[in-house]
Design a protein around this motif. Structure first.
Motif, mmCIF file in Angstrom:
data_model
loop_
_atom_site.group_PDB
_atom_site.id
_atom_site.type_symbol
_atom_site.label_atom_id
_atom_site.label_comp_id
_atom_site.label_asym_id
_atom_site.label_seq_id
_atom_site.Cartn_x
_atom_site.Cartn_y
_atom_site.Cartn_z
ATOM 1 N N MET A 1 -58.825 -71.925 8.902
ATOM 2 C CA MET A 1 -58.542 -70.163 9.731
ATOM 3 C C MET A 1 -56.843 -69.997 8.451
ATOM 4 O O MET A 1 -56.022 -71.120 8.610
ATOM 5 N N LYS A 2 -57.153 -68.350 7.792
ATOM 6 C CA LYS A 2 -55.893 -68.406 6.723
ATOM 7 C C LYS A 2 -55.194 -67.592 8.073
ATOM 8 O O LYS A 2 -55.382 -66.871 8.794
ATOM 9 N N HIS A 3 -53.419 -67.966 7.258
ATOM 10 C CA HIS A 3 -52.530 -67.351 8.553
ATOM 11 C C HIS A 3 -51.490 -65.938 7.245
ATOM 12 O O HIS A 3 -52.028 -66.155 6.218
ATOM 13 N N ARG A 4 -51.833 -64.981 8.212
ATOM 14 C CA ARG A 4 -51.201 -63.822 7.399
ATOM 15 C C ARG A 4 -49.835 -64.186 7.002
ATOM 16 O O ARG A 4 -48.516 -64.478 7.288
ATOM 17 N N ARG A 5 -49.147 -64.216 5.784
ATOM 18 C CA ARG A 5 -47.550 -64.263 4.960
ATOM 19 C C ARG A 5 -46.570 -63.308 6.436
ATOM 20 O O ARG A 5 -47.350 -62.619 6.295
ATOM 21 N N THR A 6 -45.564 -64.184 6.485
ATOM 22 C CA THR A 6 -44.925 -63.365 7.257
ATOM 23 C C THR A 6 -43.536 -63.113 6.780
ATOM 24 O O THR A 6 -42.573 -62.898 7.018
ATOM 25 N N GLY A 7 -43.417 -63.837 5.238
ATOM 26 C CA GLY A 7 -42.147 -64.158 4.834
ATOM 27 C C GLY A 7 -41.767 -63.738 3.630
ATOM 28 O O GLY A 7 -43.195 -63.323 2.482
ATOM 29 N N THR A 8 -41.084 -64.905 3.142
ATOM 30 C CA THR A 8 -41.045 -64.640 1.517
ATOM 31 C C THR A 8 -41.864 -65.829 1.033
ATOM 32 O O THR A 8 -40.627 -66.608 -0.536
ATOM 33 N N GLU A 9 -42.609 -66.708 1.743
ATOM 34 C CA GLU A 9 -43.000 -67.952 0.806
ATOM 35 C C GLU A 9 -43.609 -67.835 -0.213
ATOM 36 O O GLU A 9 -44.312 -66.446 -0.668
ATOM 37 N N PRO A 10 -43.809 -68.809 -1.155
ATOM 38 C CA PRO A 10 -44.858 -68.368 -2.282
ATOM 39 C C PRO A 10 -46.084 -68.698 -1.737
ATOM 40 O O PRO A 10 -46.832 -69.094 -1.074
ATOM 41 N N VAL A 11 -47.161 -68.121 -2.914
ATOM 42 C CA VAL A 11 -48.422 -67.590 -2.099
ATOM 43 C C VAL A 11 -49.448 -68.911 -2.253
ATOM 44 O O VAL A 11 -50.023 -69.291 -1.678
ATOM 45 N N THR A 12 -48.440 -69.438 -3.413
ATOM 46 C CA THR A 12 -49.246 -71.072 -3.830
ATOM 47 C C THR A 12 -48.589 -72.636 -3.192
ATOM 48 O O THR A 12 -49.261 -73.589 -4.081
ATOM 49 N N ALA A 13 -47.501 -71.937 -2.394
ATOM 50 C CA ALA A 13 -47.137 -73.149 -1.503
ATOM 51 C C ALA A 13 -48.447 -73.951 -0.559
ATOM 52 O O ALA A 13 -48.592 -73.321 0.213
ATOM 53 N N HIS A 14 -48.043 -75.707 -0.813
ATOM 54 C CA HIS A 14 -48.651 -76.430 -0.528
ATOM 55 C C HIS A 14 -47.468 -77.688 0.229
ATOM 56 O O HIS A 14 -46.709 -77.600 -0.294
ATOM 57 N N SER A 15 -47.660 -77.833 1.671
ATOM 58 C CA SER A 15 -47.674 -79.189 1.962
ATOM 59 C C SER A 15 -47.464 -80.503 1.342
ATOM 60 O O SER A 15 -48.749 -80.498 1.128
ATOM 61 N N PRO A 16 -46.620 -81.442 1.017
ATOM 62 C CA PRO A 16 -46.332 -82.008 0.309
ATOM 63 C C PRO A 16 -46.967 -83.413 1.138
ATOM 64 O O PRO A 16 -46.449 -83.957 2.249
ATOM 65 N N LEU A 17 -48.179 -83.072 1.073
ATOM 66 C CA LEU A 17 -49.139 -84.156 1.979
ATOM 67 C C LEU A 17 -49.179 -85.422 2.143
ATOM 68 O O LEU A 17 -49.286 -86.696 2.661
ATOM 69 N N ARG A 18 -49.501 -85.784 0.149
ATOM 70 C CA ARG A 18 -49.246 -87.281 -0.003
ATOM 71 C C ARG A 18 -47.893 -87.833 0.331
ATOM 72 O O ARG A 18 -48.330 -88.638 0.683
ATOM 73 N N LEU A 19 -47.305 -87.049 0.421
ATOM 74 C CA LEU A 19 -45.278 -87.067 0.067
ATOM 75 C C LEU A 19 -45.513 -88.342 1.484
ATOM 76 O O LEU A 19 -44.999 -88.817 1.888
ATOM 77 N N ARG A 20 -46.282 -87.640 2.669
ATOM 78 C CA ARG A 20 -45.901 -86.992 4.085
ATOM 79 C C ARG A 20 -46.946 -88.749 4.381
ATOM 80 O O ARG A 20 -46.655 -89.672 4.605
ATOM 81 N N ARG A 21 -48.330 -88.483 4.145
ATOM 82 C CA ARG A 21 -48.912 -89.834 3.668
ATOM 83 C C ARG A 21 -48.255 -91.222 4.014
ATOM 84 O O ARG A 21 -48.260 -92.086 4.325
ATOM 85 N N THR A 22 -47.330 -90.920 2.905
ATOM 86 C CA THR A 22 -46.652 -92.507 1.964
ATOM 87 C C THR A 22 -45.443 -92.746 2.601
ATOM 88 O O THR A 22 -45.200 -93.546 3.670
ATOM 89 N N LEU A 23 -44.897 -91.760 3.348
ATOM 90 C CA LEU A 23 -43.468 -91.929 4.551
ATOM 91 C C LEU A 23 -43.940 -92.331 5.456
ATOM 92 O O LEU A 23 -43.444 -93.344 5.963
ATOM 93 N N ALA A 24 -46.017 -92.171 5.859
ATOM 94 C CA ALA A 24 -45.703 -92.039 7.227
ATOM 95 C C ALA A 24 -46.405 -93.710 7.681
ATOM 96 O O ALA A 24 -46.141 -94.432 8.304
ATOM 97 N N ALA A 25 -47.545 -94.343 6.187
ATOM 98 C CA ALA A 25 -47.692 -95.215 6.624
ATOM 99 C C ALA A 25 -46.278 -96.323 5.723
ATOM 100 O O ALA A 25 -46.778 -97.487 6.997
ATOM 101 N N GLY A 26 -45.862 -96.053 4.994
ATOM 102 C CA GLY A 26 -44.203 -97.111 5.025
ATOM 103 C C GLY A 26 -43.617 -97.340 6.590
ATOM 104 O O GLY A 26 -43.014 -98.366 7.411
ATOM 105 N N ALA A 27 -44.136 -95.691 7.412
ATOM 106 C CA ALA A 27 -42.770 -96.270 8.288
ATOM 107 C C ALA A 27 -43.430 -96.991 9.261
ATOM 108 O O ALA A 27 -43.524 -98.019 10.047
ATOM 109 N N LEU A 28 -45.378 -96.640 9.720
ATOM 110 C CA LEU A 28 -46.352 -97.739 10.397
ATOM 111 C C LEU A 28 -45.792 -98.621 9.921
ATOM 112 O O LEU A 28 -45.821 -99.893 11.268
ATOM 113 N N VAL A 29 -45.594 -99.856 8.827
ATOM 114 C CA VAL A 29 -45.663 -100.589 8.648
ATOM 115 C C VAL A 29 -43.835 -101.477 9.034
ATOM 116 O O VAL A 29 -43.960 -102.557 9.647
#
Length: 89
Positions: A1-29
């Motif tokens: 489901m696409k959300h309508r753009r509401t601000g000045t965020e870049p069209v191609t902006a992505h969440s850094p999920l791989r970095l977040r996954r690495t940090l969550a795995a480290g926190a888990l350990v």
């Protein structure tokens, strides 16, 4: 489901999920190791030791709750990465 753009965020902006996954795995350990270590320390502590066994046990439970939060975060991140992979051209 696409959300309508509401601000000045870049069209191609992505969440850094791989970095977040690495940090969550480290926190888990870290939190699992801390919970185990604190639980063992609480078990071997005497009634007149400082910190008391109760304090150590409470800290172990807090670390356990944070470890569960890291697991939930890892599950959500994995789901989002799989969804992103399916929608990629």
């Amino acid at each position: 489901m696409k959300h309508r753009r509401t601000g000045t965020e870049p069209v191609t902006a992505h969440s850094p999920l791989r970095l977040r996954r690495t940090l969550a795995a480290g926190a888990l350990v870290v939190f699992v190791a801390a919970a185990v270590r604190l639980a063992l320390a609480a078990h071997s502590a005497g009634p007149h030791d400082s910190p008391s066994p109760t304090v150590l046990l409470i800290l172990a439970v807090v670390c356990g709750v944070l470890a569960v939060a890291a697991v939930v975060d890892l599950v959500l991140i994995t789901r989002r990465l799989r969804q992103a992979g399916k929608s990629a051209p």
